[in-house]
Design a protein around this motif. Sequence first.
Motif, mmCIF file in Angstrom:
data_model
loop_
_atom_site.group_PDB
_atom_site.id
_atom_site.type_symbol
_atom_site.label_atom_id
_atom_site.label_comp_id
_atom_site.label_asym_id
_atom_site.label_seq_id
_atom_site.Cartn_x
_atom_site.Cartn_y
_atom_site.Cartn_z
ATOM 1 N N VAL A 45 0.825 -1.219 0.000
ATOM 2 C CA VAL A 45 0.000 0.000 0.000
ATOM 3 C C VAL A 45 0.856 1.264 0.000
ATOM 4 C CG1 VAL A 45 -2.004 -1.108 1.072
ATOM 5 C CG2 VAL A 45 -0.224 -0.102 2.524
ATOM 6 N N GLY A 46 2.102 1.160 -0.456
ATOM 7 C CA GLY A 46 2.977 2.327 -0.468
ATOM 8 C C GLY A 46 2.421 3.483 -1.291
ATOM 9 N N VAL A 47 1.906 3.176 -2.468
ATOM 10 C CA VAL A 47 1.337 4.213 -3.330
ATOM 11 C C VAL A 47 0.075 4.792 -2.697
ATOM 12 C CG1 VAL A 47 0.232 4.647 -5.552
ATOM 13 C CG2 VAL A 47 2.339 3.305 -5.456
ATOM 14 N N ALA A 48 -0.798 3.923 -2.204
ATOM 15 C CA ALA A 48 -2.048 4.391 -1.585
ATOM 16 C C ALA A 48 -1.763 5.303 -0.397
ATOM 17 C CB ALA A 48 -2.885 3.196 -1.144
ATOM 18 N N ASN A 49 -0.804 4.912 0.441
ATOM 19 C CA ASN A 49 -0.472 5.738 1.603
ATOM 20 C C ASN A 49 0.073 7.096 1.188
ATOM 21 O OD1 ASN A 49 -1.309 3.928 3.545
ATOM 22 N ND2 ASN A 49 0.718 3.084 3.939
ATOM 23 N N SER A 50 0.876 7.134 0.132
ATOM 24 C CA SER A 50 1.425 8.404 -0.347
ATOM 25 C C SER A 50 0.318 9.321 -0.843
ATOM 26 C CB SER A 50 2.442 8.148 -1.466
ATOM 27 O OG SER A 50 3.533 7.397 -1.001
ATOM 28 N N ILE A 51 -0.635 8.767 -1.566
ATOM 29 C CA ILE A 51 -1.729 9.573 -2.111
ATOM 30 C C ILE A 51 -2.622 10.095 -0.984
ATOM 31 C CG2 ILE A 51 -3.817 9.471 -3.520
ATOM 32 C CD1 ILE A 51 -2.256 7.524 -5.351
#
Length: 538
Positions: free
Chosen positions: A214-220
């Motif tokens: 979920v690295g991308v989701a957390n960044s967004i």
Amino acid sequence: MSNRVQIYDSTLRDGAQAEGISFSLDDKLMIVERLDDLGVHYIEGGWPNPTNPKDLEFFLRARDMDFQNAKVTAFGSTRKASNPPEADAILNTLLQAGTEVVTLFGKSWGHHVTHVLRTTPEENLQLIQDSVAYIRANGREVIYDAEHFFDGYKADAEYAVNTLLAAQKGGAGILVLCDTNGGTLPLELHDIIAHVRERIAIPFGIHTHNDTGVGVANSIIAVEMGATQVQGTFNGYGERCGNANLCSIVPSLELKLGKHCIGPENLQKLMDFSRFLSETANVFHDHRQPYVGESAFAHKGGVHIDAMVKQPATYEHCAPQRVGNERRFLLSEQSGGATIAAKLEHLLPDLDKRHPTVQRLLRQIKQLEHEGYVFEGAEASFEVLARKALGTYHDPFRLIGFRTINRKTAQGTEVEAIVKIEVEGRVYHTVAEGDGPVNALDAALRQALETVYPALKKVHLTDYKVRVFSGHDGTAARVRVLIESSDGKRAWNTVGVSENIIEASWTALVDSFSYKLLKDGIIAAEKADRPKAEKALA
């Protein structure tokens, strides 16, 4: 809330810590030039220290480069507890790197303070404040990375926030919240940021890893909550499961949230940069990456393709051209007439999927697939096949015969290929050695063809795959050979099928050379003559 989001790239430092990824000094210099051209705001060049001469040399060379968009950043830790700032080797080496910006990381988690730094929580706060203040006093912009911030917050929220306040007091320009272990899920990250942003007085950024996917989701989510800087790596390279992938984050912020990161013109360079990075790292390009993967806008099911032809938005969340990608319709036994019509669009525009031309080619494709061919991964072979069927293609040569010879000697194995072909009325009889029979065939065929078609000198094989797909036939089983070729500007795939692996390889090899000549306009016209084509398929 600002509409601008700074992109901080850590590919050259965090990304280089990935298993199987290694960049030479020249690689790093090429990559940093391309990152600047892409419009990235900060480029983390590495951790300069006396034990890493490559990074020291990188920063020395980077001083002479003319950057239009990016600031190169030196990365390192806060001072050691036993050293005052002015006597600390880490801090002073960071200054010697000569960058306008320095990124310092410090500990946010008491577990790390006591077990890794082996100091007290109070002393750690002083290390953070002193280190930031010392770098600031020497005229540098300071980005503070709060390492393991989310784990630290979950263990002791007040202490984790106090580490941020220490960096803020020392003069940091931005506080970056790091999910270093990649174990924080989106909803808990949301709740933590909601509390933290009320306690700090300067901008904050986000740095996430992908250990729970979920690295991308957390960044967004962090950006939606006010983060003004996103740190990550392109192609998601990084330790363990990798860092948050900027190839997904940047277009999502630009196209979905309306944020300004690198701008629409630079966004169109994204897929090209992603492929360049894979090539430089000498790893396969992940074709299933969102936005920049070759499969991101590839459609295979007949129902899907029929709908796509009528209205692209039915199965695409954005136009592929916006990120430098392209729509692809894959050919397989699942294909329908709409697929074939779409693939022939550049040859016979506005061809109806029910037209006899389409239906005959569809039957031919399905028969070949029944025999073992696959065209979804070999679109160059389909192009050659289609042009032959439409009568807009002539073979670049006529095969008279070929053979390969393997000799076992005391020194090893010798492989030789003999090829006899006719090109424009002249017979060529060539012999070449190679590392294996396919390599030798390639070399022998080139000896003849490159004289007549010099453009083929630019073509090289980049991948070779063999699959046995009828194992019950034993040594008489049919094999499928897939070859990937490149001329340095584009890559393409061809296929051959036979009971004989050499013959299958030959078919794929010939298609590869033919496709290059087709695309260069050497052996066929770009457009089909409709009456002639329809007569050919009648």
